[in-house]
Design an enzyme around this catalytic site. Sequence first.
Site, PDB file in Angstrom:
ATOM      1  N   GLU A  41       0.829  -1.208   0.000  1.00  0.00           N
ATOM      2  CA  GLU A  41       0.000   0.000   0.000  1.00  0.00           C
ATOM      3  C   GLU A  41       0.864   1.259   0.000  1.00  0.00           C
ATOM      4  OE1 GLU A  41      -3.328   0.455  -0.231  1.00  0.00           O
ATOM      5  OE2 GLU A  41      -3.519  -1.689  -0.582  1.00  0.00           O
ATOM      6  N   CYS A 196     -11.896   2.128 -15.331  1.00  0.00           N
ATOM      7  CA  CYS A 196     -12.213   3.561 -15.239  1.00  0.00           C
ATOM      8  C   CYS A 196     -10.910   4.371 -15.237  1.00  0.00           C
ATOM      9  CB  CYS A 196     -13.042   3.828 -13.988  1.00  0.00           C
ATOM     10  SG  CYS A 196     -13.813   5.456 -13.924  1.00  0.00           S
ATOM     11  N   CYS A 203     -15.761   1.896 -20.606  1.00  0.00           N
ATOM     12  CA  CYS A 203     -17.064   1.924 -19.927  1.00  0.00           C
ATOM     13  C   CYS A 203     -17.886   0.654 -20.147  1.00  0.00           C
ATOM     14  CB  CYS A 203     -17.858   3.151 -20.363  1.00  0.00           C
ATOM     15  SG  CYS A 203     -17.074   4.724 -19.898  1.00  0.00           S
ATOM     16  N   CYS A 206     -17.370  -1.889 -17.479  1.00  0.00           N
ATOM     17  CA  CYS A 206     -17.549  -1.443 -16.103  1.00  0.00           C
ATOM     18  C   CYS A 206     -18.868  -1.955 -15.522  1.00  0.00           C
ATOM     19  CB  CYS A 206     -17.510   0.087 -16.028  1.00  0.00           C
ATOM     20  SG  CYS A 206     -17.706   0.729 -14.348  1.00  0.00           S
ATOM     21  N   CYS A 212     -23.768   5.192 -14.286  1.00  0.00           N
ATOM     22  CA  CYS A 212     -22.638   6.120 -14.129  1.00  0.00           C
ATOM     23  C   CYS A 212     -23.024   7.479 -14.707  1.00  0.00           C
ATOM     24  CB  CYS A 212     -21.402   5.575 -14.831  1.00  0.00           C
ATOM     25  SG  CYS A 212     -20.025   6.741 -14.846  1.00  0.00           S
TER      26      CYS A 212
END
Length: 342
Positions: A41, A196, A203, A206, A212
């Site tokens: 991370e 994205c 798209c 997605c 969206c």
Amino acid sequence: MTDSWKPQAFSSKVITYYHAKGRKDLPWHNTKDAYRIWLSEVMLQQTQVKTVIPYYQNFLKTFPTITSLADADVDRVLHLWSGLGYYSRARNLHKAAQMVRDEFNGEFPQSQSELETLPGVGRSTAGAIAAFAYDKPTAILDGNVKRVLARCFAIEGWYGQTKVLNKLWGLSEQLTPKKETAAYNQAMMDIGAVVCKRSNPECLDCPLTQKCQARLQNRTKELPHKKPKRARPSKSVYWQLYLQGKKILLTKRPPSGIWGGLWSIPEIEIADYTPKTERKLEPILHKFSHYDLKIQPLIMKSKPNMSIMESNLTYWFSLTQPESLGLPTPVSNLLNTLKESL
């Protein structure tokens, strides 16, 4: 703000995507080891996955446990980080490892509030560790998640602004499910990274495309709003190359600021004069995230005045038998060029 989606329907779509198409083969996946999750991370902050992977693997090979990292010399840590950028992350990584060793008996804390006490661990990173390592129902908001939410809910404004960031955090917390939180969080990051994308979002792939708002309003190129442009500043400096046989003088930079704690070349800002030099080398342009550094390397005629330099902050570095020191990328590149010319 979630009128177009009921939170349960939203999270269900995201989790279904994870099980069908989510990334599960990266080196830090399929583990509950908080040390490995934390390391990934931190490295992934402002850095692409493909760049992080070899650094991550090398770090774990060198420091397989958080105690081994805590016990290491900070110069060794900075050396392994060289080239990854944003060096405060490496310094904080080392400090946090020592804090876990000394204050938490070598075991990562499990609560978000305690995780946020570690140097370099903010709200989103703490949420990721808590969710991925300990199955806590904690929300995250990294760059990928910000982009997905900003587009899906047509959030106006640049998310560097506090009011916009607060909106996004509110959304993230409303939408994060109590169950399968780790799968949901990973999927949100995957959707942002793979589908994205900043430019040319895919798209049709997605799971959120049906509702969206950016797609429905034909605003995917506009959203999320970019940071307002300002004139890009620059700074011009001389690098003073003092050579002694096959060695070159390095100085340690202050612990904070650009390249904090790394070994670099003595530097002065370019003013109205040029120091006496044997010759100039090719100038270097190094781009930081927020300004350009214009560097003119100079091979010096004079010897350095060692009496005014702190001995623990100077080092005669061998060009032919280099040691493992933390070096900024442009310094490392210049030293390699000098070595080849010997």
